[in-house]
Design an enzyme around this catalytic site. Structure first.
Site, short mmCIF file in Angstrom:
data_model
loop_
_atom_site.label_atom_id
_atom_site.label_comp_id
_atom_site.label_asym_id
_atom_site.label_seq_id
_atom_site.Cartn_x
_atom_site.Cartn_y
_atom_site.Cartn_z
N SER A 49 -72.14 93.84 40.59
CA SER A 49 -72.37 92.71 41.49
C SER A 49 -72.14 93.20 42.91
CB SER A 49 -71.35 91.62 41.14
OG SER A 49 -71.15 90.73 42.21
N TYR A 87 -63.46 87.49 39.21
CA TYR A 87 -64.82 88.02 39.04
C TYR A 87 -64.98 89.30 39.86
CZ TYR A 87 -70.00 87.79 39.03
OH TYR A 87 -71.34 88.06 38.90
C1 GCO Z 1 -70.54 83.84 43.29
C2 GCO Z 1 -71.71 84.16 42.41
C3 GCO Z 1 -71.77 85.63 42.11
C4 GCO Z 1 -72.81 86.27 42.93
C5 GCO Z 1 -72.82 87.75 42.77
C6 GCO Z 1 -73.72 88.43 43.76
O1 GCO Z 1 -69.92 82.82 43.06
O2 GCO Z 1 -70.32 84.61 44.22
O3 GCO Z 1 -71.59 83.44 41.24
O4 GCO Z 1 -72.06 85.84 40.78
O5 GCO Z 1 -74.08 85.78 42.61
O6 GCO Z 1 -71.53 88.23 42.92
O7 GCO Z 1 -73.71 89.78 43.48
#
Ligand code: GCO
Length: 254
Positions: A145, A158
């Site tokens: 990501s 995340y």
């Molecule tokens: C967030 C998104 C991520 C982005 C991703 C981009 O809340 O930031 O859900 O999933 O889309 O990190 O690379």
């Protein structure tokens, strides 16, 4: 030249492929000739997706299991082997999001996000590599990501998991490269998926993404396909441990 990207005779297992990015990647690899193993947690959704892919002309089978369950992951690889399916390409795509400020975050939510987005890639990668090593070849594609490199407030677990994916990919290259396996990652930018619906629906966030991305727009899931085929095919046989951003240029600019 086309043969360089041909996946005929290869079998690809794509986690989280009933919808979203995983589904687009699965159909893309199918289009390049790969047989598909479709995965989701929900049996019905997984079987439906596999059936729809067969109806679209792909060779697809369903494998419903929870990617965070070690016993389930081990069992699925054993079952596939018993059915004569060899996983040549593994795409660690399954992922979840949980948006909440860290001071409010529970340990359970932290762990759920880390397990689903990072530990799953270890569990599946380990099982796949155990079988790829004796064959002397294999392709692993992990989904990273923008947050593999940069943090965004409210999505810290995340971010930590995706940062981990970047180094897990290098770790796989370090240990399995000598056995003819290539492990690389794709770093999608802001993509139009169900997971991001809350973000696309927010006018300020939408404007921020469009303004911040040189392409001036969100990405479409199918836009990952070319990179996925490249990393799954012989075209990338001397590429290992890389994270390739498919982000409309976002990570490269301020
Ligand atoms: C967030 C998104 C991520 C982005 C991703 C981009 O809340 O930031 O859900 O999933 O889309 O990190 O690379």
């Amino acid at each position: 030249m086309a043969g360089l990207f041909d996946l005929t005779g290869r079998t690809a297992l794509i986690t989280g492929s009933t919808r979203g990015l995983g589904r687009a990647i699965a159909e893309g690899l199918g289009g390049a000739g790969a047989a598909l193993v479709v995965n989701g947690r929900d049996r019905h959704a997984t079987e439906t997706a596999a059936r729809e892919m067969r109806e679209a002309g792909f060779n697809a089978r369903a494998a419903a299991f929870d990617v965070t369950d070690e016993a389930a992951v081990t069992a699925i690889f054993r079952d596939l082997e018993a059915e004569g399916a060899t996983i040549d390409i593994l795409v660690n795509n399954a992922g979840i999001q949980h948006r909440q400020p860290m001071v409010e975050l529970s340990l359970a939510d932290w762990q759920r996000v880390i397990d689903t987005n990072l530990t799953s890639a270890f569990l599946l990668g380990r099982e796949a590599a155990r079988r790829m090593i004796p064959r002397g070849r294999g392709k692993i594609i992990n989904i990273g990501s923008l947050t593999s490199e940069l943090a965004r407030a409210t999505v810290i677990p995340y971010t930590v998991a995706k940062g981990g994916i970047r180094l897990l990919t290098k770790g796989m290259a370090a240990e399995w490269g000598p056995h003819g396996i290539q492990a690389n990652a794709i770093g999608p930018g802001y993509m139009l998926t169900e997971m991001n619906e809350a973000l696309t629906a927010n006018p300020q966030f939408d404007a921020w993404v469009k303004g911040r991305t040189p392409a001036g727009r969100w990405g479409r899931p199918e836009e990952l396909v070319g990179t996925a085929i490249y990393l799954a095919s012989g075209a990338s046989d001397y590429v290992n441990g890389q994270l390739i951003f498919v982000d409309g240029g976002m990570i490269s600019v301020l």
